[in-house]
Motif scaffolding. Structure first.
Motif, PDB file in Angstrom:
ATOM      1  N   ASN A 139      -6.579 -12.933 -48.522  1.00 16.13           N
ATOM      2  CA  ASN A 139      -5.139 -13.150 -48.566  1.00 16.13           C
ATOM      3  C   ASN A 139      -4.766 -13.494 -50.003  1.00 16.13           C
ATOM      4  OD1 ASN A 139      -2.494 -14.303 -48.429  1.00 16.13           O
ATOM      5  ND2 ASN A 139      -2.798 -14.629 -46.224  1.00 16.13           N
ATOM      6  N   ALA A 141      -2.009 -14.107 -51.679  1.00 19.24           N
ATOM      7  CA  ALA A 141      -1.086 -15.211 -51.961  1.00 19.24           C
ATOM      8  C   ALA A 141      -1.730 -16.563 -51.699  1.00 19.24           C
ATOM      9  CB  ALA A 141       0.176 -15.052 -51.119  1.00 19.24           C
ATOM     10  N   SER A 167      -0.687 -18.162 -41.752  1.00 13.22           N
ATOM     11  CA  SER A 167      -1.517 -17.417 -42.699  1.00 13.22           C
ATOM     12  C   SER A 167      -2.891 -18.047 -42.792  1.00 13.22           C
ATOM     13  CB  SER A 167      -0.861 -17.394 -44.085  1.00 13.22           C
ATOM     14  OG  SER A 167       0.384 -16.739 -44.051  1.00 13.22           O
ATOM     15  N   GLN A 171      -6.929 -11.760 -44.217  1.00 13.39           N
ATOM     16  CA  GLN A 171      -5.860 -11.109 -43.469  1.00 13.39           C
ATOM     17  C   GLN A 171      -6.215  -9.654 -43.206  1.00 13.39           C
ATOM     18  OE1 GLN A 171      -2.312 -10.776 -45.920  1.00 13.39           O
ATOM     19  NE2 GLN A 171      -3.489 -10.242 -47.739  1.00 13.39           N
ATOM     20  N   ARG A 173      -4.818  -5.950 -43.587  1.00 10.87           N
ATOM     21  CA  ARG A 173      -3.806  -5.186 -44.303  1.00 10.87           C
ATOM     22  C   ARG A 173      -4.199  -3.716 -44.369  1.00 10.87           C
ATOM     23  NH1 ARG A 173       1.052  -7.407 -44.268  1.00 10.87           N
ATOM     24  NH2 ARG A 173       0.845  -9.684 -44.551  1.00 10.87           N
ATOM     25  N   ASP A 184       4.915 -10.946 -48.013  1.00 10.42           N
ATOM     26  CA  ASP A 184       3.973 -11.960 -47.545  1.00 10.42           C
ATOM     27  C   ASP A 184       4.694 -13.030 -46.720  1.00 10.42           C
ATOM     28  OD1 ASP A 184       1.045 -13.079 -48.112  1.00 10.42           O
ATOM     29  OD2 ASP A 184       2.471 -14.764 -48.163  1.00 10.42           O
ATOM     30  N   ARG A 196       8.461 -12.302 -53.230  1.00  6.81           N
ATOM     31  CA  ARG A 196       7.861 -12.373 -51.887  1.00  6.81           C
ATOM     32  C   ARG A 196       6.922 -11.205 -51.612  1.00  6.81           C
ATOM     33  NH1 ARG A 196      11.063 -16.559 -53.140  1.00  6.81           N
ATOM     34  NH2 ARG A 196      11.747 -17.756 -51.334  1.00  6.81           N
TER      35      ARG A 196
END
Length: 472
Positions: A139, A141, A167, A171, A173, A184, A196
């Motif tokens: 992830n 972020a 979160s 993740q 994706r 996100d 974002r």
């Protein structure tokens, strides 16, 4: 009769000598003609061969991606085990198909400025799956949060947003999302003016790289295509030292008459630095002789081995006091995000770096970067740029998904191979217009020289034999 024969022999010898001399004279004259023609055609000016291929590349360029699918995300978060990865790919996109824009010539400084538009078109036939294939990846972020905001109070606040958005450290994706961007859920809750959207190459499509200003070579052919400024600067502005310098060309072309001893300098905005390649081998590419220049291990060496890399060692803890090699920390040119560049599968990297990652198999032939340059013109006719994008993950007591980590990780996200080879039609045109003419001139030179020498020797032998017979 004897006089006529002697005259014939003498005349033949003279003709042979003249041919030999003419062939000998033609060689340096021919070399001068070749150099004059090449110097004229490699200048970046309207109507030259170099300019036509420079504005719009005649080579199809592809960027292939291999995604590192994490096999044990829960084990890593709970027990801080090694990260097990499995690469999947390639997922292929056509890139660099757009012509340069805003081309402006400056006759006073002998430079030309431009921007290079970015675009990527997915190529299903050259890929193992679709852009919608999904993988378990880091992830981006969440992993960057602890690095960007080291203050414990801020981390505690961010932790609440991470939990609320459900979160985690890893993740699922898709390829498209990971490469080009996604909204996100964690960042959408952060009440600060931040982007974002997150993606390894976001933003890319409909953007442009530059402005570049390069020398056109009119006043000095040894400066052709060498970058003068990038975004209005001669330095990147991230590191106050040699690492900041923008040196060399963009690697699409180099000043002509390349020798094996030359070190080719070129700038890559992907890794926020100039880098270099050294001679590796002489090869045949579609009937054209090229020099292969390779990226040496020293380019990614530790600051102790290569002082020029000291700017890319920004964290003594992660780099073992800057003794680790094979990594380039480019966080300063990525708005502080903990992005680390390496060669694929940590090729030529310190063994300790791979200790926390399982499933990597570095291979020199598959993972090294090279440029195949035609030495007379300096044109790059084939290349492969191979890089790996990694994210630094640090432990944090204030962020739940990071608090159980007992060590730091450099987690590979993906590696890429950007490659291009001169097409068959372009190769034939190049041979007919450049190398073919040079070879033909060389053959004529050597033929005249050879025939002249043979005739001269033959007639002199005959003449001496004749004289000997008359004496008897």
């Amino acid at each position: 009769m004897g006089c006529d024969r002697n005259c014939g022999l003498i005349t033949g010898a003279v003709i042979g000598a003249v041919l030999a001399v003419f062939g000998g004279i033609l060689m340096p004259v021919g070399d001068l003609l070749i150099k004059k023609t090449i110097k004229k055609e490699v200048v970046l000016a309207e109507g030259t061969t170099a300019f036509k291929n420079w504005v719009t590349t005649g080579t199809e360029v592809y960027r292939q991606f291999w995604i590192f699918d994490v096999q044990n995300p829960e084990e890593v978060m709970v027990n801080s085990t090694n990260v097990k990865v499995k690469q999947v790919g390639p997922y292929t996109y056509r890139v660099r198909y757009l012509s340069k824009e805003n081309i402006t010539h400056d006759p006073l400084s002998n430079t030309v400025s431009f921007v290079q538009p970015n675009g990527a078109i997915f190529e299903p036939s050259l890929s193992v799956g679709s852009e919608n294939d999904t993988f378990t990846v880091l992830n981006l972020a969440v992993a960057a949060a602890a690095h960007l905001y080291p203050n414990p109070f801020v981390q505690a606040v961010l932790n609440s947003f991470i939990k609320k958005s459900k979160s985690s450290l890893f993740q699922r994706r898709s390829v498209r999302e990971l490469l080009w961007g996604y909204t996100d859920p964690f960042l959408t809750l952060v009440p600060y003016p931040i982007s974002r959207t997150v993606g390894v190459f976001y933003p890319y499509n409909d953007t442009a790289d530059g402005v570049y200003k390069v020398f056109n070579g009119k006043d000095d052919i040894n400066k052709v295509a060498i970058i003068d400024t990038y975004k209005g600067k001669r330095t990147l502005g991230y590191w106050p030292s040699y690492c900041d310098m923008i040196n060399g060309t963009d690697a699409a072309t180099f000043p002509p008459f390349v020798e094996k001893t030359r070190v080719l300098q070129f700038f890559s905005s992907d890794i926020c630095r100039s880098i270099y390649a050294v001679f590796g081998a002489e090869l045949d590419l579609k009937g054209i002789s090229v020099f292969r220049f390779i990226l040496p291990p020293k380019a990614f060496a530790s600051p102790i081995q290569n002082p020029e890399n000291h700017c890319f060692c920004t964290d003594p803890e992660i780099s073992n006091n800057c003794t680790f090699y094979g990594l380039l920390d480019i966080s300063k040119c990525k708005e502080g995000k903990p992005v680390i560049i390496s060669l694929p599968h940590f090729l030529h990297a310190s063994p300790e770096i791979r200790e926390t990652i399982e499933g990597l198999n570095p291979d020199e032939e598959e993972h090294s970067t090279y440029l195949d340059v035609e030495p007379i013109t300096g044109f790059t006719l084939r290349f492969a740029k191979r890089l790996q994008v990694n994210i630094l993950v640090k432990q944090s007591k204030k962020i739940d998904v990071l608090k159980r980590l007992t060590r730091n990780y450099i987690v590979p996200i993906l590696w890429l191979n950007e490659t291009g080879t001169v097409g068959d039609e372009k190769a034939e045109m190049f041979k007919s217009q450049v190398t073919g003419k040079i070879k033909l001139l060389g053959i004529v030179e050597m033929t005249l020289l050879g025939v002249g020498v043979v005739l001269f020797v033959a007639f002199m032998i005959s003449y001496c034999a004749c004289r000997s017979m008359r004496t008897k």
